[in-house]
Design an enzyme around this catalytic site. Structure first.
Site, short mmCIF file in Angstrom:
data_model
loop_
_atom_site.label_atom_id
_atom_site.label_comp_id
_atom_site.label_asym_id
_atom_site.label_seq_id
_atom_site.Cartn_x
_atom_site.Cartn_y
_atom_site.Cartn_z
N MET A 95 -16.33 -6.02 56.80
CA MET A 95 -15.12 -5.29 57.78
C MET A 95 -14.54 -5.90 59.12
SD MET A 95 -15.86 -2.58 56.21
CE MET A 95 -15.04 -1.07 56.77
N LEU A 98 -9.72 -11.18 57.64
CA LEU A 98 -9.28 -12.65 57.61
C LEU A 98 -8.10 -12.94 58.04
CD1 LEU A 98 -11.10 -13.34 54.22
CD2 LEU A 98 -12.35 -13.75 56.10
N HIS A 114 -12.19 -2.04 47.53
CA HIS A 114 -11.59 -1.25 48.82
C HIS A 114 -11.72 0.28 47.96
CE1 HIS A 114 -9.13 0.39 52.05
NE2 HIS A 114 -8.66 0.89 51.16
N ASP A 150 -5.26 -5.14 52.58
CA ASP A 150 -5.43 -4.53 51.35
C ASP A 150 -4.23 -4.38 50.47
OD1 ASP A 150 -7.97 -3.97 52.09
OD2 ASP A 150 -7.31 -1.92 53.11
N GLU A 179 -17.96 1.76 42.05
CA GLU A 179 -17.55 0.50 42.76
C GLU A 179 -18.31 -0.63 42.24
OE1 GLU A 179 -17.03 -0.05 46.83
OE2 GLU A 179 -16.44 2.26 47.24
#
Ligand code: GAR
Length: 194
Positions: A95, A98, A114, A150, A179
């Site tokens: 979370m 970068l 995501h 994202d 996921e």
């Protein structure tokens, strides 16, 4: 528990901040007979989380990074990645965003999962937004990480049906299951280009 490190495996780091279900699915995939990756390092922005417990249980080298100072935190991570010859970085519920410089240093080597069908619902509270908009489907996406949140090139995505009665928690739970299957498949796809 002995860590299985095959010859010629792609050394990977998984970055987490919490529960670590995607870390678990990546690790389980990595120890399969024909897998080409090895989870060499886990980086966590939090200390007391399930993902860290899992990594330690399976003897994966694990480093907790204090993020009070982002510049210092990233410098420390880069040092660890270089020292461990990391070739692939998988963000799995990490979370922290970068920095541009960090992303540049590992161009096309960082991927993220995501919980939405990108480019829809970048950022946080994806499930709440999908429900509020009465979408028929939501889902999850694995994508390359670039300097924008994202927004990197999509590797794989998968739809999940949204029911009228869904709460964000119910939807999150169903998407997470998908996921956990999608991430290993996406890694397989990515490393075929290595
Ligand atoms: C997952 O749903 C992942 O997609 C999400 O956090 C959860 C982590 O679960 N990531 C993001 O929201 C990043 N923007 P996990 O710790 O059980 O893998």
């Amino acid at each position: 528990m002995v860590k299985l490190v095959g010859k010629n495996k792609i050394l990977s780091a998984v970055f987490i901040s919490g529960r670590g279900s995607n870390l678990k699915s990546i690790y389980n995939y990595s120890i399969k007979k024909n897998s080409k990756i090895c989870v060499e390092l886990v980086i966590s922005s939090k200390s007391d989380v399930l993902g860290v417990k899992f990594a330690r249980k399976y003897n994966i080298k694990t480093k907790i990074i204090n993020y009070k100072n982002k510049v210092k935190a990233e410098a420390r991570i880069i040092k660890l990645l270089k020292k461990n010859n990391i070739q692939l970085i998988c963000l799995a519920g990490f979370m922290k965003v970068l920095s541009k410089n960090f992303v540049k240093s590992f161009k096309n080597k960082i991927i993220n999962i995501h919980p939405s069908l990108l480019p829809k619902y970048k950022g946080l509270n994806t499930h709440e937004r999908a429900i509020k908009n009465r979408d028929r489907f939501s889902g999850c996406t694995v994508h390359y990480v670039n300097q924008n949140l994202d927004s990197g090139k999509i590797i794989l995505k998968q739809k999940v049906k949204l029911y009228k009665s869904d709460t964000p928690e119910q939807l999150a739970k169903r998407i997470l299951k998908v996921e956990n299957k999608l991430y290993p498949r996406a890694i397989n796809k990515v490393i075929s280009n290595f």
